[in-house]
Design a protein around this motif. Structure first.
Motif, mmCIF file in Angstrom:
data_model
loop_
_atom_site.group_PDB
_atom_site.id
_atom_site.type_symbol
_atom_site.label_atom_id
_atom_site.label_comp_id
_atom_site.label_asym_id
_atom_site.label_seq_id
_atom_site.Cartn_x
_atom_site.Cartn_y
_atom_site.Cartn_z
ATOM 1 N N GLN A 1 1.518 -4.749 -0.457
ATOM 2 C CA GLN A 1 1.151 -5.985 0.236
ATOM 3 C C GLN A 1 2.155 -7.068 -0.127
ATOM 4 O OE1 GLN A 1 -3.060 -7.520 0.963
ATOM 5 N NE2 GLN A 1 -2.415 -8.786 -0.753
ATOM 6 N N VAL A 2 2.659 -7.737 0.898
ATOM 7 C CA VAL A 2 3.609 -8.828 0.711
ATOM 8 C C VAL A 2 3.036 -10.063 1.396
ATOM 9 C CG1 VAL A 2 5.948 -9.641 1.179
ATOM 10 C CG2 VAL A 2 5.572 -7.238 0.608
ATOM 11 N N ASP A 3 2.484 -10.980 0.606
ATOM 12 C CA ASP A 3 1.859 -12.201 1.139
ATOM 13 C C ASP A 3 0.899 -11.884 2.284
ATOM 14 O OD1 ASP A 3 3.262 -13.595 -0.728
ATOM 15 O OD2 ASP A 3 4.627 -14.557 0.664
ATOM 16 N N GLN A 4 -0.075 -11.054 2.002
ATOM 17 C CA GLN A 4 -1.154 -10.674 2.930
ATOM 18 C C GLN A 4 -0.710 -9.715 4.039
ATOM 19 O OE1 GLN A 4 -4.194 -11.622 1.882
ATOM 20 N NE2 GLN A 4 -3.008 -12.631 0.260
ATOM 21 N N GLN A 5 0.551 -9.361 4.075
ATOM 22 C CA GLN A 5 1.048 -8.398 5.059
ATOM 23 C C GLN A 5 1.227 -7.049 4.391
ATOM 24 O OE1 GLN A 5 4.882 -9.380 6.716
ATOM 25 N NE2 GLN A 5 4.975 -7.537 7.989
ATOM 26 N N ILE A 6 0.600 -6.003 4.936
ATOM 27 C CA ILE A 6 0.735 -4.660 4.388
ATOM 28 C C ILE A 6 1.912 -3.969 5.074
ATOM 29 C CG2 ILE A 6 -0.361 -2.386 4.181
ATOM 30 C CD1 ILE A 6 -3.052 -3.854 3.943
ATOM 31 N N ILE A 7 2.810 -3.407 4.255
ATOM 32 C CA ILE A 7 3.976 -2.714 4.793
ATOM 33 C C ILE A 7 4.066 -1.319 4.180
ATOM 34 C CG2 ILE A 7 5.304 -4.792 5.301
ATOM 35 C CD1 ILE A 7 6.841 -4.337 2.684
ATOM 36 N N ALA A 8 4.672 -0.395 4.927
ATOM 37 C CA ALA A 8 4.886 0.975 4.455
ATOM 38 C C ALA A 8 6.373 1.263 4.469
ATOM 39 C CB ALA A 8 4.129 1.970 5.333
ATOM 40 N N LEU A 9 6.877 1.709 3.318
ATOM 41 C CA LEU A 9 8.305 1.986 3.161
ATOM 42 C C LEU A 9 8.540 3.482 3.040
ATOM 43 C CD1 LEU A 9 7.813 -0.976 1.925
ATOM 44 C CD2 LEU A 9 9.933 -0.588 0.705
ATOM 45 N N THR A 10 9.601 3.947 3.675
ATOM 46 C CA THR A 10 10.032 5.330 3.497
ATOM 47 C C THR A 10 10.827 5.438 2.193
ATOM 48 O OG1 THR A 10 12.046 4.934 4.757
ATOM 49 C CG2 THR A 10 10.122 5.739 5.975
ATOM 50 N N ARG A 11 11.198 6.649 1.825
ATOM 51 C CA ARG A 11 11.861 6.900 0.543
ATOM 52 C C ARG A 11 13.112 6.038 0.364
ATOM 53 N NH1 ARG A 11 11.262 11.216 -3.225
ATOM 54 N NH2 ARG A 11 12.230 10.445 -5.132
ATOM 55 N N GLY A 12 13.853 5.830 1.441
ATOM 56 C CA GLY A 12 15.097 5.083 1.340
ATOM 57 C C GLY A 12 14.922 3.574 1.276
ATOM 58 N N LEU B 1 -7.449 -0.676 3.422
ATOM 59 C CA LEU B 1 -6.678 -1.130 2.269
ATOM 60 C C LEU B 1 -6.953 -2.576 1.860
ATOM 61 C CD1 LEU B 1 -3.271 0.433 3.372
ATOM 62 C CD2 LEU B 1 -4.779 1.302 1.577
ATOM 63 N N ASP B 2 -7.696 -3.314 2.684
ATOM 64 C CA ASP B 2 -7.870 -4.743 2.423
ATOM 65 C C ASP B 2 -8.472 -5.009 1.049
ATOM 66 O OD1 ASP B 2 -6.846 -5.110 4.907
ATOM 67 O OD2 ASP B 2 -8.722 -5.708 5.871
ATOM 68 N N ASP B 3 -9.568 -4.321 0.714
ATOM 69 C CA ASP B 3 -10.222 -4.565 -0.569
ATOM 70 C C ASP B 3 -9.322 -4.159 -1.729
ATOM 71 O OD1 ASP B 3 -12.408 -5.513 0.766
ATOM 72 O OD2 ASP B 3 -13.674 -3.749 0.439
ATOM 73 N N PHE B 4 -8.631 -3.024 -1.570
ATOM 74 C CA PHE B 4 -7.763 -2.546 -2.649
ATOM 75 C C PHE B 4 -6.705 -3.591 -2.982
ATOM 76 C CE2 PHE B 4 -3.944 -0.555 -4.292
ATOM 77 C CZ PHE B 4 -4.433 0.224 -5.320
ATOM 78 N N PHE B 5 -5.991 -4.082 -1.951
ATOM 79 C CA PHE B 5 -4.907 -5.017 -2.218
ATOM 80 C C PHE B 5 -5.411 -6.429 -2.542
ATOM 81 C CE2 PHE B 5 -2.077 -1.932 0.088
ATOM 82 C CZ PHE B 5 -1.242 -1.690 -0.991
ATOM 83 N N GLN B 6 -6.612 -6.751 -2.076
ATOM 84 C CA GLN B 6 -7.197 -8.035 -2.463
ATOM 85 C C GLN B 6 -7.394 -8.103 -3.967
ATOM 86 O OE1 GLN B 6 -7.803 -10.515 -0.243
ATOM 87 N NE2 GLN B 6 -8.460 -11.909 -1.868
ATOM 88 N N GLU B 7 -7.791 -6.974 -4.543
ATOM 89 C CA GLU B 7 -8.089 -6.933 -5.973
ATOM 90 C C GLU B 7 -6.949 -6.350 -6.810
ATOM 91 O OE1 GLU B 7 -11.938 -5.107 -6.460
ATOM 92 O OE2 GLU B 7 -12.740 -6.232 -4.749
ATOM 93 N N LEU C 1 -9.600 4.897 -9.970
ATOM 94 C CA LEU C 1 -9.425 3.691 -9.160
ATOM 95 C C LEU C 1 -9.460 4.019 -7.666
ATOM 96 C CD1 LEU C 1 -8.988 0.638 -9.313
ATOM 97 C CD2 LEU C 1 -6.511 1.066 -9.309
ATOM 98 N N LEU C 2 -8.831 5.109 -7.277
ATOM 99 C CA LEU C 2 -8.858 5.516 -5.868
ATOM 100 C C LEU C 2 -10.279 5.825 -5.413
ATOM 101 C CD1 LEU C 2 -5.691 7.804 -5.681
ATOM 102 C CD2 LEU C 2 -5.941 5.474 -4.808
ATOM 103 N N LYS C 3 -11.044 6.474 -6.252
ATOM 104 C CA LYS C 3 -12.439 6.792 -5.922
ATOM 105 C C LYS C 3 -13.245 5.524 -5.690
ATOM 106 C CE LYS C 3 -16.374 9.558 -7.518
ATOM 107 N NZ LYS C 3 -16.883 10.427 -8.606
ATOM 108 N N GLU C 4 -12.970 4.501 -6.483
ATOM 109 C CA GLU C 4 -13.674 3.217 -6.364
ATOM 110 C C GLU C 4 -13.474 2.601 -4.982
ATOM 111 O OE1 GLU C 4 -13.397 -1.143 -8.544
ATOM 112 O OE2 GLU C 4 -12.762 0.650 -9.644
ATOM 113 N N TYR C 5 -12.301 2.825 -4.378
ATOM 114 C CA TYR C 5 -12.000 2.220 -3.075
ATOM 115 C C TYR C 5 -12.058 3.226 -1.924
ATOM 116 C CZ TYR C 5 -10.582 -1.879 -5.706
ATOM 117 O OH TYR C 5 -10.578 -2.965 -6.535
#
Length: 382
Positions: free
Chosen positions: A109-120, A137-143, A195-199
Motif C-alpha cells: 500500500q502506497v498512501d492508500q493505493q494498493i499496487i502489485a509489483l512483478t519480480r523486476g 486487503l483493506d483491513d490488512f493494510f489498514q492495520e 497473521l494471514l489466518k486473522e485476515y
C-alpha cells in the motif's frame, strides 16, 4: 549538464539514509543504468534494475510526499542434492512449503493505493486489478501499512505462466512471505501463517516442519508426489526465517519448462536449457532410480526438448508466426491495451487479437525464433 537529468529522488538525503547508500553511489548507479526512472501510473519513482549494496534488484522507491521503499524479493538459491545441502544449511529444523507454478508478486500500500509489483519491480495493471478483486486487503493494510505481501499469482488466466491447479481454477493468489516494507525482514513461518489466518488470506501449503536429519528423505517423497500430480516443487525454510531459503523442483516441472522454452528456441532456450538438464542429472543421481525410472526420466526430458522445437519449425514452415496466445479477463479494451503497454515496457512484443465475453486474447510474438527458423529453412547458415 548531467545533473539536470537526475531523478529528484536521488538528490534527497532522506532517500540516501533510508537506503543506506551514499548519494554519490546512487548517482553513479543511475548513470550506469543500475537505477532507472519509473514514472508510470502517476507515480514518481526509481527502480533498481540490479542489486546495489544492500538493496535488491526489483526494488521500487516511490515519492508520494512520503518516501515508500518496496524492497525487491530476494533470490532463492537452489539445491541440487538434498542430503548434503540441507545438513550444511539448516542446523535443526526445516519448514517445507509448496512452490507453486505462477509468477512472483509483491503487494503493498502506497498512501492508500494498493499496487502489485512483478519480480523486476514493475507495477502490473492487470495484476494490481486482479489482486484487489481476489483478495480483501483493506483491513490488512489498514492495520499493517508497512508490510509487503509476497506471493504467487497462479491459474489458467495467468498471463505470464499459465498452469492449472484444481483448487485454483482460473486465477488465484497464494502467499509465501510477509516482509517489512523498508527492511525486507520477513515474519517467521508461523507468525506469517497466524497473521494471514486473522485476515482470511490464503498462504501456500505448509507440507511440514521436519528435523534436518529426516528432512532429505521426507522432502524427496514430497517432491515425487508433487511431480506425479503435475505440481512444481518446494521451498525449504528456517522456521524462524533467519537463514536464506532453498528451493527444489520436480522432474515433471523441469520437463514442462523445457517444453515451453524449446517451443521458442531462439528466444528462450539458452536461459532454460543448461540449468534444467543439470538439475535432472543431480536429481536422478540422488534418487537412485531404477533402470525403468531412469529410462522414463530420460524419455520425458528428451521429448520435452525435441518435440516442441519440431512443432515450431513445422508451424513456421507453413507460414505461421512463432507466437503464443495469452488470455486475460478484462472489463474493456482499454484494460487490454494497458496490459499490452506494460508488456512492451518489459520488451515483450505483443498485440491484441480479440476481446470476447470479457476475455482478451493477447498474442506474444517470439520474433527471434520466427526470423531465425525462417532463415534456416531458406538455406541460412547456423
Amino acid at each position: 549538464m548531467r545533473e539536470k537529468n537526475i531523478p529528484n529522488l536521488l538528490t534527497q538525503e532522506k532517500v540516501s539514509k533510508l537506503l543506506n547508500i551514499s548519494s554519490q553511489k546512487l548517482e553513479e548507479a543511475y548513470w550506469k543504468g543500475i537505477i532507472k526512472k519509473y514514472q508510470k501510473h502517476d507515480l514518481d519513482a526509481i527502480q533498481f534494475k540490479k542489486d546495489l549494496g544492500p538493496i535488491e534488484s526489483g526494488t521500487l522507491v516511490i515519492d508520494k510526499g512520503n518516501i515508500h521503499i518496496i524492497r525487491g524479493f530476494p533470490k532463492i538459491r537452489r539445491t541440487l542434492l538434498l542430503q548434503p545441502a540441507l545438513k550444511k544449511h539448516f542446523p535443526k529444523e526445516v519448514a517445507v512449503e509448496e512452490k507453486m507454478n505462477g509468477y512472483n508478486v509483491r503487494i503493498a500500500q502506497v498512501d492508500q493505493q494498493i499496487i502489485a509489483l512483478t519480480r523486476g519491480g514493475y507495477i502490473c495493471p492487470y495484476t494490481t486489478r486482479k489482486a484487489t478483486e481476489i483478495l480483501y486487503l483493506d483491513d490488512f493494510f489498514q492495520e499493517n501499512p508497512e508490510m509487503v505481501i509476497c506471493g504467487e499469482m497462479v491459474g489458467t488466466l495467468n498471463p505470464y505462466v499459465s498452469h492449472y491447479y484444481p483448487e485454483i481454477g482460473k486465477l488465484g493468489f497464494r502467499i509465501f512471505d510477509l516482509r517489512e516494507k523498508q527492511t525486507n525482514n520477513p515474519l517467521t513461518v508461523m507468525e506469517k501463517r497466524n497473521l494471514l489466518k486473522e485476515y482470511g488470506l490464503e498462504p501456500v501449503r505448509l507440507m511440514g516442519i521436519f528435523p534436518v536429519d529426516e528432512a532429505p528423505e521426507t522432502i524427496m517423497e514430497i517432491v515425487r508426489d508433487l511431480g506425479a500430480n503435475n505440481r512444481e516443487g518446494v521451498v525449504m525454510k528456517d522456521p524462524m526465517m533467519q537463514l536464506e531459503p532453498l528451493k527444489y523442483t520436480s522432474s515433471q516441472a523441469q520437463a514442462s519448462e523445457l517444453e515451453y522454452a524449446l517451443s521458442y528456441p531462439f528466444d528462450l532456450a539458452q536461459a532454460f536449457l543448461f540449468s534444467r538438464i543439470i538439475r535432472e542429472g543431480f536429481q536422478a543421481y540422488e534418487m537412485s532410480e531404477s533402470t525403468d525410472e531412469l529410462s522414463e526420466r530420460a524419455f520425458r526430458i528428451g521429448e520435452s526438448i525435441l518435440y516442441p522445437m519440431l512443432e515450431t519449425i513445422k508451424r513456421v514452415k507453413k507460414g505461421e508466426i512463432a507466437a503464443e496466445d495469452l488470455v486475460i479477463e478484462v472489463g474493456s479494451e482499454n484494460e487490454a491495451e494497458e496490459f499490452i503497454r506494460h508488456l512492451r515496457d518489459l520488451k515483450v512484443m505483443a498485440k491484441l487479437v480479440e476481446i470476447k465475453d470479457g476475455k482478451a486474447v493477447i498474442r506474444r510474438i517470439h520474433q527471434s525464433t520466427n526470423d531465425r527458423v525462417n532463415n534456416y529453412l531458406h538455406g541460412g547458415l547456423y
